[in-house]
Motif scaffolding. Structure first.
Motif, PDB file in Angstrom:
ATOM      1  N   GLU A  49     -67.706 -58.335  49.286  1.00  0.00           N
ATOM      2  CA  GLU A  49     -66.843 -59.516  49.194  1.00  0.00           C
ATOM      3  C   GLU A  49     -65.371 -59.151  49.366  1.00  0.00           C
ATOM      4  O   GLU A  49     -64.621 -59.855  50.041  1.00  0.00           O
ATOM      5  CB  GLU A  49     -67.056 -60.190  47.838  1.00  0.00           C
ATOM      6  CG  GLU A  49     -66.181 -61.427  47.616  1.00  0.00           C
ATOM      7  CD  GLU A  49     -66.409 -62.053  46.249  1.00  0.00           C
ATOM      8  OE1 GLU A  49     -65.621 -62.936  45.881  1.00  0.00           O
ATOM      9  OE2 GLU A  49     -67.372 -61.644  45.564  1.00  0.00           O
ATOM     10  N   THR A 438     -73.307 -72.289  60.443  1.00  0.00           N
ATOM     11  CA  THR A 438     -73.389 -70.972  59.813  1.00  0.00           C
ATOM     12  C   THR A 438     -72.490 -69.989  60.566  1.00  0.00           C
ATOM     13  O   THR A 438     -72.671 -69.780  61.769  1.00  0.00           O
ATOM     14  CB  THR A 438     -74.828 -70.433  59.825  1.00  0.00           C
ATOM     15  OG1 THR A 438     -75.661 -71.301  59.052  1.00  0.00           O
ATOM     16  CG2 THR A 438     -74.882 -69.022  59.244  1.00  0.00           C
ATOM     17  N   GLU A 451     -70.639 -65.050  50.414  1.00  0.00           N
ATOM     18  CA  GLU A 451     -69.197 -65.303  50.539  1.00  0.00           C
ATOM     19  C   GLU A 451     -68.932 -66.477  51.473  1.00  0.00           C
ATOM     20  O   GLU A 451     -68.104 -67.355  51.178  1.00  0.00           O
ATOM     21  CB  GLU A 451     -68.506 -64.034  51.059  1.00  0.00           C
ATOM     22  CG  GLU A 451     -67.047 -64.191  51.427  1.00  0.00           C
ATOM     23  CD  GLU A 451     -66.154 -64.500  50.240  1.00  0.00           C
ATOM     24  OE1 GLU A 451     -65.012 -64.945  50.449  1.00  0.00           O
ATOM     25  OE2 GLU A 451     -66.614 -64.323  49.083  1.00  0.00           O
ATOM     26  N   ALA A 452     -69.645 -66.524  52.614  1.00  0.00           N
ATOM     27  CA  ALA A 452     -69.444 -67.610  53.583  1.00  0.00           C
ATOM     28  C   ALA A 452     -69.847 -68.956  53.000  1.00  0.00           C
ATOM     29  O   ALA A 452     -69.225 -69.989  53.291  1.00  0.00           O
ATOM     30  CB  ALA A 452     -70.242 -67.323  54.850  1.00  0.00           C
ATOM     31  N   SER A 453     -70.871 -68.969  52.169  1.00  0.00           N
ATOM     32  CA  SER A 453     -71.368 -70.236  51.614  1.00  0.00           C
ATOM     33  C   SER A 453     -70.342 -70.906  50.708  1.00  0.00           C
ATOM     34  O   SER A 453     -70.378 -72.128  50.516  1.00  0.00           O
ATOM     35  CB  SER A 453     -72.667 -69.998  50.836  1.00  0.00           C
ATOM     36  OG  SER A 453     -72.415 -69.257  49.651  1.00  0.00           O
ATOM     37  N   ALA A 454     -69.432 -70.089  50.145  1.00  0.00           N
ATOM     38  CA  ALA A 454     -68.429 -70.657  49.241  1.00  0.00           C
ATOM     39  C   ALA A 454     -67.435 -71.547  49.974  1.00  0.00           C
ATOM     40  O   ALA A 454     -66.728 -72.335  49.342  1.00  0.00           O
ATOM     41  CB  ALA A 454     -67.684 -69.528  48.526  1.00  0.00           C
ATOM     42  N   HIS A 455     -67.393 -71.435  51.306  1.00  0.00           N
ATOM     43  CA  HIS A 455     -66.431 -72.206  52.093  1.00  0.00           C
ATOM     44  C   HIS A 455     -67.096 -73.298  52.923  1.00  0.00           C
ATOM     45  O   HIS A 455     -66.483 -73.838  53.836  1.00  0.00           O
ATOM     46  CB  HIS A 455     -65.651 -71.259  53.018  1.00  0.00           C
ATOM     47  CG  HIS A 455     -65.000 -70.115  52.291  1.00  0.00           C
ATOM     48  ND1 HIS A 455     -63.899 -70.261  51.496  1.00  0.00           N
ATOM     49  CD2 HIS A 455     -65.340 -68.799  52.225  1.00  0.00           C
ATOM     50  CE1 HIS A 455     -63.554 -69.096  50.976  1.00  0.00           C
ATOM     51  NE2 HIS A 455     -64.425 -68.189  51.400  1.00  0.00           N
ATOM     52  N   LEU A 456     -68.364 -73.594  52.606  1.00  0.00           N
ATOM     53  CA  LEU A 456     -69.108 -74.610  53.358  1.00  0.00           C
ATOM     54  C   LEU A 456     -69.427 -75.805  52.469  1.00  0.00           C
ATOM     55  O   LEU A 456     -69.436 -75.687  51.233  1.00  0.00           O
ATOM     56  CB  LEU A 456     -70.416 -73.995  53.900  1.00  0.00           C
ATOM     57  CG  LEU A 456     -70.282 -72.853  54.921  1.00  0.00           C
ATOM     58  CD1 LEU A 456     -71.658 -72.263  55.232  1.00  0.00           C
ATOM     59  CD2 LEU A 456     -69.621 -73.347  56.201  1.00  0.00           C
ATOM     60  N   ALA A 461     -74.245 -75.103  52.503  1.00  0.00           N
ATOM     61  CA  ALA A 461     -74.250 -73.844  51.759  1.00  0.00           C
ATOM     62  C   ALA A 461     -75.626 -73.567  51.159  1.00  0.00           C
ATOM     63  O   ALA A 461     -76.131 -72.430  51.224  1.00  0.00           O
ATOM     64  CB  ALA A 461     -73.196 -73.889  50.657  1.00  0.00           C
TER      65      ALA A 461
END
Length: 507
Positions: A49, A438, A451-456, A461
């Motif tokens: 992260e 994605t 980490e990417a899911s936190a911004h979707l 997410a």
């Protein structure tokens, strides 16, 4: 010059005063290395992260330490035989502590990889020296077996202390703190070791051949790098070139050792079936277990949602089993047989890994904990007895080089296991199909997906994490199945190669 530990005639040589206090210092060095290896896996999601490494960089962070240490162990073990095992142990421990600080404050993936590589240089001095000193301090075979069992049990205990301590630190501090726990252990080791450890060395070692050192380093790293790259990206010309260079360097190393009057490593040791069988068993065992060991913390935290401290506790059964088995392994090998204990232990690990091939996202802890307990018991039996076999097979003047061969098999197995089985997990994971939107980075690692899911958006997410976790678990289960096959093969090989092998008994 003669060794300070050359045994005199009489019981004083067998029952050296202060030997158990000296052993307590040696096991601190083992603890230092074991804790460092285990906390890395626990800290991986946080490193991923914070530093945002690619999937390949993440694997390099995991295995470059093993690459370097495997390439230097024989050279450092031989150097300890020449300049003194106490001297190289204490110097290496000091460097290990200092380089742990560099690991803790790494700010980029590249710097982290470099820090891990340098730590491998320091780590290469520790393990061969500890086993070699045990060989020279404990002349009574049964006491030596107990000392080796305690040595192995401490390494196993470190695999429990590391995750639990690391989990606590990760819950309260940043990820670099898990490396700083090496500093107090190193300080105690050096300060107490100066006063309690006896010095020992080969009385007639010959020169330390730098050409052999370079050939060994280039050979091991070239071969392991080629295997890693081939497993990840397939066969390419650069990969083939690295493999050929490594093979040529190893051939040159072996040829040079056979023609030198005082080689770094006496290749005639491998003519002893017990020695070769023990080394091969260690290599295959670690290779088969490495995929599970490296990715288990990620599974517990990123798939099952456990906190770092809870994940550390969840891995405790493996260490408990290994400690208990290590303390009784040599006694069992004398009562039954070496090959029965080693082969049986490896078969137990193989069957436990086969059970984990059915791993799912919601697998209950009783199943996982039981499998880890069996893995620990089997590994503790095998590793303790093979270490005893290797130490008993050589004159004590060559203990450093022989111990280094044992540790090289361990580290080489870890590097190859992470490279091969890690590539299985990563390869399966990357193929998951995420929802629309994605990001490409989510396919690099499970940590990157989290980490990417936190911004979707929430729905996207959730779909991303479900697909990513399912793919990761499928890859981990497949790697466990491959590891099980390797362990069962190792069990069969040990049964034949260790036939007739016995541990020394006190005269």
């Amino acid at each position: 010059m003669t060794s300070t530990l050359q045994p005199a005639k009489g019981t004083e040589a067998v029952k050296r005063p202060g030997r158990w206090l000296a052993l307590s210092v040696l096991v601190l060095a083992v603890l230092l290395v074991a804790v460092d290896a285990t906390v890395l896996g626990l800290a991986t999601p946080y490193i991923s992260e914070d530093l945002a490494p690619s999937g390949t960089q993440l694997l390099w962070i995991g295995d470059v330490y093993s690459f370097v240490i495997a390439g230097l162990l024989v050279s450092m073990g031989s150097l300890g035989d020449r300049i003194g095992r106490k001297r190289i142990l204490l110097g290496g421990a000091t460097a290990f502590g200092a380089l742990s600080v560099l690991n803790a404050y790494a700010t980029t993936p590249e710097l982290m990889i470099l820090a891990r590589a340098l730590l491998g240089v320091a780590g290469a001095t520790l393990m061969p020296a500890t086993l070699a000193l045990i060989r020279n301090i404990f002349h009574d075979p049964r006491e030596r077996s107990l000392a080796v069992g305690i040595w192995g049990a401490t390494a196993s205990a470190g695999t429990a202390v590391g995750p639990i301590t690391g989990g606590f630190l990760l819950g309260h501090f940043w990820w670099g703190s898990v490396f700083l726990i090496n500093l107090p252990v190193m300080a105690v080791l050096v300060l107490v070791g100066i006063r309690t450890l006896p010095e020992s060395r080969n009385p007639d070692p010959g020169p330390w051949d730098l050409s052999s050192v370079l050939l060994s380093l280039v050979g091991v790293i070239g071969i392991v790098y080629a295997v890693k790259e081939a497993a990840t990206h397939g066969f390419t010309w650069p990969t083939l070139a690295a493999g050929l260079l490594g093979a040529a360097a190893l051939h040159g190393f072996v040829h040079r050792q056979l023609t030198m009057p005082a080689p770094l490593l006496d290749m005639r040791l491998f003519r002893r079936r017990g020695f070769s069988g023990a080394v091969l068993a260690d290599l295959l065992t670690v290779l088969g277990m490495s995929g599970l060991v490296f990715f288990l913390s990620q599974y517990l935290q990123l798939v099952q949602g456990r906190r770092p401290f809870e994940a550390g506790l969840a891995e405790l059964p493996a260490a408990v089993g290994a400690v208990a088995a290590g303390l009784v392994a040599s006694r069992a090998a004398r009562r039954f047989s070496v090959r029965a204990v080693v082969s049986g232990g490896l078969a137990a690990v193989g069957l436990a890994l086969a059970a984990l091939a059915a791993l799912g996202q919601s697998t209950g802890y009783p199943v996982l904990g039981a499998a880890l307990l069996v893995v620990g018991i089997g590994a503790g039996l095998s590793f303790t007895v093979t270490a005893d076999v290797i130490l008993s097979s050589v004159p004590k003047d060559q203990a450093g080089a022989a111990s280094a061969v044992s540790e090289t098999a361990y580290e080489l197995g870890a590097a190859l296991g992470i490279a091969l089985l890690g590539s299985v997990v990563t390869g399966v994971y990357r193929d998951f199909t995420g929802p629309e939107g994605t990001p490409a980075a989510a396919h690099e690692s499970l940590g990157a997906a989290v980490e990417a899911s936190a911004h979707l958006p929430a729905r996207t997410a959730d779909a991303l994490l479900t697909a990513a976790r399912e793919s990761f678990v499928h890859g981990l289960a497949l790697a466990s199945g491959v590891g099980a096959a390797v362990l069962l093969l190792a069990s069969v090989a040990a049964w034949f190669l260790l036939k007739g092998q016995k541990l020394e008994s006190a005269g």
